[in-house]
Scaffold this active site. Structure first.
Site, PDB file in Angstrom:
ATOM      1  N   ASP A   1      45.569  29.827  10.985  1.00 39.00           N
ATOM      2  CA  ASP A   1      45.161  31.141  11.468  1.00 39.00           C
ATOM      3  C   ASP A   1      46.074  32.174  10.816  1.00 39.00           C
ATOM      4  O   ASP A   1      47.232  32.304  11.193  1.00 39.00           O
ATOM      5  CB  ASP A   1      45.294  31.171  12.989  1.00 39.00           C
ATOM      6  CG  ASP A   1      45.130  32.552  13.599  1.00 39.00           C
ATOM      7  OD1 ASP A   1      44.586  33.440  12.916  1.00 39.00           O
ATOM      8  OD2 ASP A   1      45.548  32.737  14.752  1.00 39.00           O
TER       9      ASP A   1
ATOM     10  N   HIS B   1      47.496  28.669  17.400  1.00 40.99           N
ATOM     11  CA  HIS B   1      48.813  29.278  17.566  1.00 40.99           C
ATOM     12  C   HIS B   1      49.895  28.237  17.866  1.00 40.99           C
ATOM     13  O   HIS B   1      50.960  28.567  18.397  1.00 40.99           O
ATOM     14  CB  HIS B   1      48.802  30.354  18.650  1.00 40.99           C
ATOM     15  CG  HIS B   1      48.216  31.646  18.177  1.00 40.99           C
ATOM     16  ND1 HIS B   1      48.464  32.853  18.784  1.00 40.99           N
ATOM     17  CD2 HIS B   1      47.392  31.927  17.138  1.00 40.99           C
ATOM     18  CE1 HIS B   1      47.831  33.815  18.143  1.00 40.99           C
ATOM     19  NE2 HIS B   1      47.159  33.272  17.142  1.00 40.99           N
TER      20      HIS B   1
ATOM     21  N   ASP C   1      37.778  34.151  11.126  1.00 38.26           N
ATOM     22  CA  ASP C   1      39.030  33.797  11.792  1.00 38.26           C
ATOM     23  C   ASP C   1      38.851  32.426  12.445  1.00 38.26           C
ATOM     24  O   ASP C   1      37.892  31.724  12.143  1.00 38.26           O
ATOM     25  CB  ASP C   1      39.406  34.878  12.818  1.00 38.26           C
ATOM     26  CG  ASP C   1      40.917  35.050  12.954  1.00 38.26           C
ATOM     27  OD1 ASP C   1      41.631  34.038  12.973  1.00 38.26           O
ATOM     28  OD2 ASP C   1      41.374  36.195  13.057  1.00 38.26           O
TER      29      ASP C   1
ATOM     30  N   HIS D   1      42.745  38.107   7.885  1.00 38.33           N
ATOM     31  CA  HIS D   1      44.116  38.635   7.857  1.00 38.33           C
ATOM     32  C   HIS D   1      45.083  37.655   7.202  1.00 38.33           C
ATOM     33  O   HIS D   1      44.923  36.437   7.280  1.00 38.33           O
ATOM     34  CB  HIS D   1      44.600  39.023   9.257  1.00 38.33           C
ATOM     35  CG  HIS D   1      44.724  37.890  10.238  1.00 38.33           C
ATOM     36  ND1 HIS D   1      45.898  37.186  10.424  1.00 38.33           N
ATOM     37  CD2 HIS D   1      43.840  37.365  11.113  1.00 38.33           C
ATOM     38  CE1 HIS D   1      45.724  36.283  11.369  1.00 38.33           C
ATOM     39  NE2 HIS D   1      44.476  36.364  11.796  1.00 38.33           N
TER      40      HIS D   1
ATOM     41  N   GLU E   1      47.160  41.786  11.944  1.00 38.79           N
ATOM     42  CA  GLU E   1      46.203  41.387  12.974  1.00 38.79           C
ATOM     43  C   GLU E   1      46.899  40.724  14.151  1.00 38.79           C
ATOM     44  O   GLU E   1      46.496  40.908  15.309  1.00 38.79           O
ATOM     45  CB  GLU E   1      45.151  40.443  12.370  1.00 38.79           C
ATOM     46  CG  GLU E   1      43.972  40.143  13.280  1.00 38.79           C
ATOM     47  CD  GLU E   1      44.201  38.977  14.230  1.00 38.79           C
ATOM     48  OE1 GLU E   1      43.383  38.809  15.162  1.00 38.79           O
ATOM     49  OE2 GLU E   1      45.200  38.235  14.068  1.00 38.79           O
ATOM     50  N   GLU E   2      47.937  39.948  13.894  1.00 35.53           N
ATOM     51  CA  GLU E   2      48.590  39.189  14.965  1.00 35.53           C
ATOM     52  C   GLU E   2      49.269  40.084  15.997  1.00 35.53           C
ATOM     53  O   GLU E   2      49.593  39.633  17.092  1.00 35.53           O
ATOM     54  CB  GLU E   2      49.603  38.198  14.384  1.00 35.53           C
ATOM     55  CG  GLU E   2      48.995  37.051  13.582  1.00 35.53           C
ATOM     56  CD  GLU E   2      48.167  36.094  14.432  1.00 35.53           C
ATOM     57  OE1 GLU E   2      48.069  36.302  15.660  1.00 35.53           O
ATOM     58  OE2 GLU E   2      47.615  35.135  13.869  1.00 35.53           O
TER      59      GLU E   2
END
Length: 408
Positions: free
Chosen positions: A189, A324, A244, A72, A223-224
């Site tokens: 990410d 994250h 990922d 993504h 995606e998030e």
């Protein structure tokens, strides 16, 4: 097919270029255009959905059962929740991440009248004013605010700039590429995963590797927030591997080196046969790997399956520290992922029955071992990944062929 050589310099350069483009979920048009430009340069055909998902395509010797490799392009970010009377902005997060990591971040606000710079600060930001209260203040999105780098001392002054509720806020990545191979940045990410996919395509085309079956390289844009690959796959796709991040943290088996193969996440186990094949390919091609399970994690694979796609899915990851947050990875893991992906897309199809979406027969349906370990034959894992067809009565076979001919 042995693993292909990966151009690590191209991979790192591609990652750096992707990190330079802000792309929080909901604001991905620019990075979609950049990726399409690179696909044109590589000579890869592609299609773009209405909202910007990219489905690139490299043909194989046969069209079914097609494969998909997915990552993504969207990242975490924030959105203006409220224009405050003091001329600052209350925020809500885009994606699931802690305001603890937002404090002190430099950002860009995208308004109707253009972009503005700013900083996310705790409500009590000055030790000279609040003394020890700066250390005891609560953590959370209600306890931070965005200070705009403009003359904004009231809500009216903010609105005159064109900034309003709903505006997207992109968080600066602040990347560092170290000589020892470590890469430190926000938004690794999953821009690192996207860079791996480009490195794989570059290796396939530059080394003229032959694809076993048609293979799609899919870039998703939401995606998030849980949407991901929900609506971008074609019916021909029978197996999908998501690239990922894997979390390196206490209690986890992920690593910043080699490939981390995820055996399960919060949505349950990944496909037994596809995951086993990836492990076998790592062993056969001397690619460092480890396995892990993620309790609080979902990916493009989950969004595809929950949307109704009847596909085999697997998740291969690069170990990432402080996911994250302000993240760290190593180039070794990215190169290992790219090598594994090249071996997979050039490998034989293990379950040929997957070319058909539905069948009235179990012929070719795979088996999972049910006997005790010491009773099993010792065979190479790649061979074991090839299912043993079940015998089928002749009458059933004739009936199936007649129905198939009639339908045609």
């Amino acid at each position: 097919m042995p693993r292909l050589a990966i151009d690590s310099e191209y991979l790192a350069t591609r990652l750096s270029q992707l990190l330079d483009i802000p792309s929080p979920t909901g604001y991905t048009d620019t990075i979609v255009r950049e990726c399409c430009d690179e696909l044109r340069r590589l000579g890869v055909k592609f299609e773009v959905t209405r909202r910007g998902g990219i489905r690139a395509f490299i043909p194989g010797k046969t069209d079914k059962p097609a494969r998909a490799i997915v990552s993504h392009l969207d990242t975490l970010g924030a959105q203006v929740k409220l224009v405050k009377d003091n001329g600052r902005l209350e925020l809500v997060s885009i994606g699931n991440w802690s305001a603890r990591f937002a404090e002190g971040a430099r950002v860009t606000i995208f308004s109707e009248k253009g972009a503005f710079r700013g900083t996310i600060l705790p409500l009590k930001a000055s030790g000279h004013t609040f003394n020890d209260e700066v250390d005891t203040a609560p953590v959370g999105w209600r306890h931070v605010e965005l200070r705009i780098d403009a003359m904004t001392r009231s809500a009216a002054e903010v609105r005159r700039l064109g900034i309003d509720v709903g505006d997207i806020v992109a968080i600066d990545p602040s990347p560092e590429f170290l000589d020892n191979g470590f890469i430190v940045s926000r938004h690794l990410d999953n821009k690192a995963g996207a860079a791996v996919m480009f490195a794989v395509m570059d290796a396939i085309l530059s080394q003229k590797a032959e694809m076993t079956v048609d293979t799609f390289f899919v870039f998703t844009i939401a995606e998030e927030v849980g949407n991901g690959a929900a609506s971008i796959l074609t019916p021909e796709v029978a197996s999908m591997i998501t690239i990922d991040n894997g979390t390196t943290a206490p209690g986890q088996n992920s690593d910043e080196f080699g490939v981390t193969i995820c055996m399960a996440d919060e949505t349950g186990p990944f496909d037994y046969h596809l995951t086993k094949k990836l492990v076998a390919l790592c062993r056969e091609n001397d690619i460092r790997f480890q396995k892990d399970i993620f309790r609080y994690y979902r990916s493009d694979s989950a969004s595809a399956v929950t949307a109704g796609a009847d596909i085999r899915t697997a998740l291969i990851t690069f170990g990432i520290d402080a996911s994250h947050g302000y993240e760290r990875i190593h180039l070794h893991a990215l190169r290992s992922l790219a090598e594994l992906t090249t071996t997979y897309v050039t490998s034989p199809v293990a379950i040929r029955r997957d070319a058909t979406e539905m069948s009235q027969s179990l012929r070719g349906f795979p088996r999972q071992p049910m006997v005790e370990a010491d009773e099993q034959r010792s065979e190479p894992e790649v061979a074991a990944a090839e299912p043993t067809p079940d015998p089928e009565p002749k009458s059933a076979g004739k009936s199936h062929r007649k129905k198939k001919q009639g339908a045609k």
